[in-house]
Design a protein around this motif. Structure first.
Motif, short mmCIF file in Angstrom:
data_model
loop_
_atom_site.label_atom_id
_atom_site.label_comp_id
_atom_site.label_asym_id
_atom_site.label_seq_id
_atom_site.Cartn_x
_atom_site.Cartn_y
_atom_site.Cartn_z
N PHE A 1 42.02 34.06 40.96
CA PHE A 1 42.09 35.24 40.12
C PHE A 1 41.22 35.08 38.88
O PHE A 1 40.49 36.00 38.49
CB PHE A 1 43.53 35.52 39.70
CG PHE A 1 43.65 36.59 38.65
CD1 PHE A 1 43.54 37.93 39.00
CD2 PHE A 1 43.83 36.27 37.32
CE1 PHE A 1 43.61 38.93 38.03
CE2 PHE A 1 43.92 37.25 36.34
CZ PHE A 1 43.81 38.58 36.70
N ILE A 2 41.28 33.93 38.25
CA ILE A 2 40.49 33.69 37.04
C ILE A 2 39.00 33.73 37.34
O ILE A 2 38.23 34.40 36.65
CB ILE A 2 40.88 32.35 36.41
CG1 ILE A 2 42.33 32.41 35.90
CG2 ILE A 2 39.93 31.97 35.26
CD1 ILE A 2 42.87 31.08 35.41
N VAL A 3 38.58 33.05 38.40
CA VAL A 3 37.16 32.99 38.74
C VAL A 3 36.63 34.36 39.15
O VAL A 3 35.57 34.80 38.70
CB VAL A 3 36.92 31.97 39.87
CG1 VAL A 3 35.49 32.06 40.41
CG2 VAL A 3 37.21 30.55 39.38
N VAL A 4 37.37 35.06 40.01
CA VAL A 4 36.93 36.36 40.49
C VAL A 4 36.85 37.36 39.34
O VAL A 4 35.87 38.10 39.21
CB VAL A 4 37.86 36.88 41.60
CG1 VAL A 4 37.59 38.36 41.91
CG2 VAL A 4 37.71 36.04 42.86
N THR A 5 37.86 37.39 38.49
CA THR A 5 37.89 38.35 37.39
C THR A 5 36.78 38.08 36.39
O THR A 5 36.07 39.01 35.97
CB THR A 5 39.25 38.32 36.68
OG1 THR A 5 40.29 38.61 37.63
CG2 THR A 5 39.31 39.34 35.56
N LEU A 6 36.58 36.82 36.01
CA LEU A 6 35.54 36.49 35.05
C LEU A 6 34.15 36.73 35.64
O LEU A 6 33.24 37.20 34.94
CB LEU A 6 35.66 35.04 34.59
CG LEU A 6 36.90 34.69 33.75
CD1 LEU A 6 36.81 33.25 33.26
CD2 LEU A 6 37.05 35.65 32.58
N ARG A 7 34.00 36.44 36.91
CA ARG A 7 32.71 36.69 37.56
C ARG A 7 32.39 38.19 37.58
O ARG A 7 31.28 38.61 37.28
CB ARG A 7 32.72 36.12 38.98
CG ARG A 7 31.47 36.43 39.79
CD ARG A 7 31.69 37.63 40.70
NE ARG A 7 30.43 38.18 41.18
CZ ARG A 7 30.32 39.33 41.82
NH1 ARG A 7 31.40 40.08 42.02
NH2 ARG A 7 29.15 39.76 42.22
#
Length: 206
Positions: A150-156
């Motif tokens: 979730f963190i990686v996808v959202t920040l990306r």
């Protein structure tokens, strides 16, 4: 007019090979954990009185989680949701390599799906730690995959303009701290489990 439409529909930046590989590996790990849980649930139904292979101790076990109402949130075993959800993650990872350009709405829906997965995982963590008092090994694998995803996808998506050009600067500022945010999020879960269940004492004898 068609050029403007394409500009609106497609994200400003194409996902990198590494991002696709991350989604593929994360999806595979989550899929394997969900499949293992689904198999354990079938075994539990076949032999209700028997111990499952993932039952390590009273604290670390799958049986209590799978046999609880929380283990079938929508009326069927939760692992089946994982089988579907992580298969979609794998497809998204492969899509980044196959498609020359991917519409913005695709990544928005994907981010929404990952967010829904996170909400469910956080609820299951709270139920496992504060209600059932157990830690399911395969469940923890799913947690360990979903939270960072979730963190990686959202920040990306923020960084690449999927949520709009106005938020790209925010995404660019937060992206270098993705690893730190993942560490903090996982550390919070570990701390809560330790405070509630004394994992170090019950599992490691500390």
């Amino acid at each position: 007019m068609s050029q403007d439409t394409n500009t609106i529909d497609a994200p400003p930046a194409r996902p990198s090979f590494g991002y696709g590989l991350y989604l593929l590996i994360s999806g595979l790990i989550g899929l394997i954990a969900s499949l293992a849980l689904a198999i354990e649930k079938i075994e539990q139904l076949r032999n209700p009185l028997g111990a499952l292979s993932c039952d390590v101790s009273i604290l670390v076990q799958c049986s209590a989680n799978l046999d609880s109402p929380q283990g079938a949130l929508f009326g069927f075993p939760n692992p089946y949701l994982g089988l579907f959800g992580f298969a979609c993650v794998i497809c998204a990872g492969v899509t980044t390599w196959a498609a020359p350009a991917i519409a913005r709405w695709y990544w928005l829906l994907f981010n929404l799906g990952v967010a829904a997965g996170l909400v469910m995982v956080l609820w299951l963590i709270s139920q496992s730690v504060y209600v059932l008092g157990t830690l399911c090994p395969w469940c923890m694998v799913v947690w360990a995959v979903t939270i960072p995803m979730f963190i990686v996808v959202t920040l990306r998506n923020l960084r690449d303009g999927v949520f709009g050009a106005g938020l790209r600067a925010l995404g660019a500022q937060l992206w270098p701290y993705a690893g730190l945010l993942v560490f903090v999020a996982v550390a919070v879960v570990v701390l809560l489990a330790q405070l509630r269940l004394d994992v170090a004492g019950n599992v490691f004898g500390l």
